[in-house]
Write a protein that holds these residues in place. Structure first.
Motif, PDB file in Angstrom:
ATOM      1  N   THR A   1      28.871  84.532 -27.286  1.00  0.00           N
ATOM      2  CA  THR A   1      28.965  85.176 -25.975  1.00  0.00           C
ATOM      3  C   THR A   1      28.639  84.220 -24.834  1.00  0.00           C
ATOM      4  O   THR A   1      28.009  83.175 -25.048  1.00  0.00           O
ATOM      5  CB  THR A   1      28.013  86.379 -25.889  1.00  0.00           C
ATOM      6  OG1 THR A   1      26.656  85.896 -25.949  1.00  0.00           O
ATOM      7  CG2 THR A   1      28.266  87.365 -27.018  1.00  0.00           C
ATOM      8  N   ALA A   2      29.035  84.631 -23.636  1.00  0.00           N
ATOM      9  CA  ALA A   2      28.725  83.831 -22.447  1.00  0.00           C
ATOM     10  C   ALA A   2      27.212  83.713 -22.274  1.00  0.00           C
ATOM     11  O   ALA A   2      26.717  82.664 -21.872  1.00  0.00           O
ATOM     12  CB  ALA A   2      29.362  84.453 -21.211  1.00  0.00           C
ATOM     13  N   GLY A   3      26.480  84.788 -22.572  1.00  0.00           N
ATOM     14  CA  GLY A   3      25.022  84.749 -22.455  1.00  0.00           C
ATOM     15  C   GLY A   3      24.397  83.709 -23.375  1.00  0.00           C
ATOM     16  O   GLY A   3      23.499  82.966 -22.973  1.00  0.00           O
ATOM     17  N   GLU A   4      24.892  83.652 -24.610  1.00  0.00           N
ATOM     18  CA  GLU A   4      24.366  82.668 -25.561  1.00  0.00           C
ATOM     19  C   GLU A   4      24.660  81.246 -25.101  1.00  0.00           C
ATOM     20  O   GLU A   4      23.794  80.368 -25.166  1.00  0.00           O
ATOM     21  CB  GLU A   4      24.982  82.900 -26.942  1.00  0.00           C
ATOM     22  CG  GLU A   4      24.566  84.188 -27.618  1.00  0.00           C
ATOM     23  CD  GLU A   4      25.326  84.398 -28.907  1.00  0.00           C
ATOM     24  OE1 GLU A   4      24.789  84.027 -29.967  1.00  0.00           O
ATOM     25  OE2 GLU A   4      26.453  84.931 -28.859  1.00  0.00           O
ATOM     26  N   ILE A   5      25.896  81.037 -24.656  1.00  0.00           N
ATOM     27  CA  ILE A   5      26.278  79.692 -24.212  1.00  0.00           C
ATOM     28  C   ILE A   5      25.489  79.307 -22.967  1.00  0.00           C
ATOM     29  O   ILE A   5      24.998  78.178 -22.860  1.00  0.00           O
ATOM     30  CB  ILE A   5      27.793  79.627 -23.937  1.00  0.00           C
ATOM     31  CG1 ILE A   5      28.572  79.946 -25.213  1.00  0.00           C
ATOM     32  CG2 ILE A   5      28.193  78.246 -23.406  1.00  0.00           C
ATOM     33  CD1 ILE A   5      30.058  80.165 -24.987  1.00  0.00           C
ATOM     34  N   ALA A   6      25.342  80.231 -22.038  1.00  0.00           N
ATOM     35  CA  ALA A   6      24.603  79.960 -20.801  1.00  0.00           C
ATOM     36  C   ALA A   6      23.163  79.585 -21.119  1.00  0.00           C
ATOM     37  O   ALA A   6      22.605  78.654 -20.522  1.00  0.00           O
ATOM     38  CB  ALA A   6      24.653  81.172 -19.880  1.00  0.00           C
ATOM     39  N   ASP A   7      22.541  80.301 -22.054  1.00  0.00           N
ATOM     40  CA  ASP A   7      21.163  79.977 -22.439  1.00  0.00           C
ATOM     41  C   ASP A   7      21.067  78.571 -23.009  1.00  0.00           C
ATOM     42  O   ASP A   7      20.133  77.827 -22.697  1.00  0.00           O
ATOM     43  CB  ASP A   7      20.648  80.986 -23.474  1.00  0.00           C
ATOM     44  CG  ASP A   7      20.359  82.349 -22.864  1.00  0.00           C
ATOM     45  OD1 ASP A   7      20.278  82.440 -21.619  1.00  0.00           O
ATOM     46  OD2 ASP A   7      20.223  83.321 -23.630  1.00  0.00           O
TER      47      ASP A   7
ATOM     48  N   VAL B   1      32.943  81.652 -15.090  1.00  0.00           N
ATOM     49  CA  VAL B   1      33.963  81.040 -14.228  1.00  0.00           C
ATOM     50  C   VAL B   1      34.437  79.727 -14.836  1.00  0.00           C
ATOM     51  O   VAL B   1      35.633  79.424 -14.840  1.00  0.00           O
ATOM     52  CB  VAL B   1      33.412  80.822 -12.803  1.00  0.00           C
ATOM     53  CG1 VAL B   1      34.368  79.985 -11.967  1.00  0.00           C
ATOM     54  CG2 VAL B   1      33.137  82.162 -12.131  1.00  0.00           C
ATOM     55  N   LYS B   2      33.494  78.963 -15.367  1.00  0.00           N
ATOM     56  CA  LYS B   2      33.846  77.674 -15.978  1.00  0.00           C
ATOM     57  C   LYS B   2      34.721  77.876 -17.214  1.00  0.00           C
ATOM     58  O   LYS B   2      35.704  77.160 -17.424  1.00  0.00           O
ATOM     59  CB  LYS B   2      32.575  76.900 -16.341  1.00  0.00           C
ATOM     60  CG  LYS B   2      31.793  76.385 -15.144  1.00  0.00           C
ATOM     61  CD  LYS B   2      30.531  75.681 -15.585  1.00  0.00           C
ATOM     62  CE  LYS B   2      29.722  75.154 -14.405  1.00  0.00           C
ATOM     63  NZ  LYS B   2      30.395  74.090 -13.662  1.00  0.00           N
TER      64      LYS B   2
ATOM     65  N   LYS C   1      38.344  78.329 -16.680  1.00  0.00           N
ATOM     66  CA  LYS C   1      39.102  77.094 -16.462  1.00  0.00           C
ATOM     67  C   LYS C   1      39.564  76.500 -17.786  1.00  0.00           C
ATOM     68  O   LYS C   1      40.680  75.983 -17.895  1.00  0.00           O
ATOM     69  CB  LYS C   1      38.246  76.101 -15.680  1.00  0.00           C
ATOM     70  CG  LYS C   1      37.934  76.585 -14.269  1.00  0.00           C
ATOM     71  CD  LYS C   1      36.979  75.665 -13.552  1.00  0.00           C
ATOM     72  CE  LYS C   1      36.656  76.211 -12.161  1.00  0.00           C
ATOM     73  NZ  LYS C   1      35.637  75.420 -11.461  1.00  0.00           N
ATOM     74  N   LEU C   2      38.719  76.583 -18.815  1.00  0.00           N
ATOM     75  CA  LEU C   2      39.122  76.108 -20.140  1.00  0.00           C
ATOM     76  C   LEU C   2      40.255  76.971 -20.691  1.00  0.00           C
ATOM     77  O   LEU C   2      41.162  76.468 -21.364  1.00  0.00           O
ATOM     78  CB  LEU C   2      37.930  76.128 -21.095  1.00  0.00           C
ATOM     79  CG  LEU C   2      36.721  75.277 -20.687  1.00  0.00           C
ATOM     80  CD1 LEU C   2      35.597  75.436 -21.701  1.00  0.00           C
ATOM     81  CD2 LEU C   2      37.112  73.812 -20.534  1.00  0.00           C
ATOM     82  N   LYS C   3      40.197  78.263 -20.389  1.00  0.00           N
ATOM     83  CA  LYS C   3      41.245  79.178 -20.829  1.00  0.00           C
ATOM     84  C   LYS C   3      42.567  78.833 -20.158  1.00  0.00           C
ATOM     85  O   LYS C   3      43.630  78.932 -20.774  1.00  0.00           O
ATOM     86  CB  LYS C   3      40.824  80.611 -20.505  1.00  0.00           C
ATOM     87  CG  LYS C   3      41.713  81.679 -21.101  1.00  0.00           C
ATOM     88  CD  LYS C   3      41.130  83.056 -20.829  1.00  0.00           C
ATOM     89  CE  LYS C   3      41.966  84.149 -21.473  1.00  0.00           C
ATOM     90  NZ  LYS C   3      41.406  85.492 -21.229  1.00  0.00           N
ATOM     91  N   GLU C   4      42.519  78.417 -18.886  1.00  0.00           N
ATOM     92  CA  GLU C   4      43.733  78.025 -18.170  1.00  0.00           C
ATOM     93  C   GLU C   4      44.426  76.856 -18.860  1.00  0.00           C
ATOM     94  O   GLU C   4      45.648  76.730 -18.800  1.00  0.00           O
ATOM     95  CB  GLU C   4      43.402  77.635 -16.727  1.00  0.00           C
ATOM     96  CG  GLU C   4      43.060  78.803 -15.833  1.00  0.00           C
ATOM     97  CD  GLU C   4      44.236  79.715 -15.584  1.00  0.00           C
ATOM     98  OE1 GLU C   4      45.349  79.200 -15.350  1.00  0.00           O
ATOM     99  OE2 GLU C   4      44.056  80.937 -15.652  1.00  0.00           O
ATOM    100  N   PHE C   5      43.655  76.004 -19.503  1.00  0.00           N
ATOM    101  CA  PHE C   5      44.218  74.849 -20.202  1.00  0.00           C
ATOM    102  C   PHE C   5      44.683  75.210 -21.610  1.00  0.00           C
ATOM    103  O   PHE C   5      45.163  74.348 -22.352  1.00  0.00           O
ATOM    104  CB  PHE C   5      43.192  73.718 -20.291  1.00  0.00           C
ATOM    105  CG  PHE C   5      42.711  73.194 -18.962  1.00  0.00           C
ATOM    106  CD1 PHE C   5      43.435  73.393 -17.798  1.00  0.00           C
ATOM    107  CD2 PHE C   5      41.527  72.484 -18.872  1.00  0.00           C
ATOM    108  CE1 PHE C   5      42.983  72.904 -16.578  1.00  0.00           C
ATOM    109  CE2 PHE C   5      41.068  71.995 -17.658  1.00  0.00           C
ATOM    110  CZ  PHE C   5      41.808  72.207 -16.507  1.00  0.00           C
TER     111      PHE C   5
END
Length: 198
Positions: free
Chosen positions: A143-149, A160-161, A164-168
């Motif tokens: 999850t985003a929470g796990e990665i953010a931690d 948001v970051k 950007k990876l998804k756009e690529f």
């Protein structure tokens, strides 16, 4: 402009072709497009409307069982102008095909590395792209929470970051969390191989 999955499924079949949103400033415009999990939507019209003038037909066309259900949903927020957004599905999201393309040659690899390096250089928090990809690759559904931690970032900023990876074409969203796309796995494998060989 976000849609729930049940609505997206009905947009994909063409059953739903309009939506209603309250906005201070519209986030779509006629003639524009919107990428969704149901594909690319072409925005046909955008017009302010009075909630009191909405009909049963309006509600059904927007995916609601009744005018009462639509008004109840709209009543959750009174801020902003109420707009009717008319749209149709214009085609598949090109990112889907990109995510599935794991045939990354040297030129494409170099181009992706340059784009990620540019994101890292613009980040006030320092480089983040490779570590984020590695964390997403460590477990489907992280999850985003796990990665953010793990990265010491705020969750909203990280999301948001990751977009950007998804756009690529490197990541994809799951019902909960993220995973690397086939393209992302191929890229990361080549990127690590290049780093190990450096």
């Amino acid at each position: 402009m976000l849609f729930k999955q049940a609505v997206l499924d009905r947009i994909a079949t063409g059953e739903i072709r309009q939506a209603f949103r309250r906005w201070q400033k519209p986030t779509v415009r006629p003639g524009g497009t919107l990428r969704t999990a149901a594909g690319v939507l072409a925005i046909d019209r955008l017009e302010p409307v009075d909630a009191g003038e909405l009909t049963e037909a309006d509600a059904v066309a927007a995916g609601f069982a009744s005018r009462t259900a639509l008004l109840a949903e709209l009543g959750r927020s009174s801020a902003g102008v109420l707009y009717r957004i008319g749209f149709h599905r214009a085609g598949d999201d090109p990112r889907e095909a990109l995510r599935g393309d794991d045939r990354i040659g040297p030129a494409a690899q170099t181009a992706l590395q340059a784009r990620l390096d540019a994101l890292d250089q613009r980040s006030h928090a320092g480089p983040w792209t490779r570590e984020t990809l590695a964390l997403i690759g460590s477990r489907d559904g992280i999850t985003a929470g796990e990665i953010a931690d793990r990265l010491g970032m705020e969750r909203p900023a990280l999301k948001v970051k990751i977009r950007k990876l998804k756009e690529f074409g490197l990541t994809e969203s799951l019902a909960s969390g993220y995973r690397l796309s086939p393209r992302g796995r191929a890229f990361l494998g080549r990127d690590r191989a290049g780093s190990d060989g450096a």
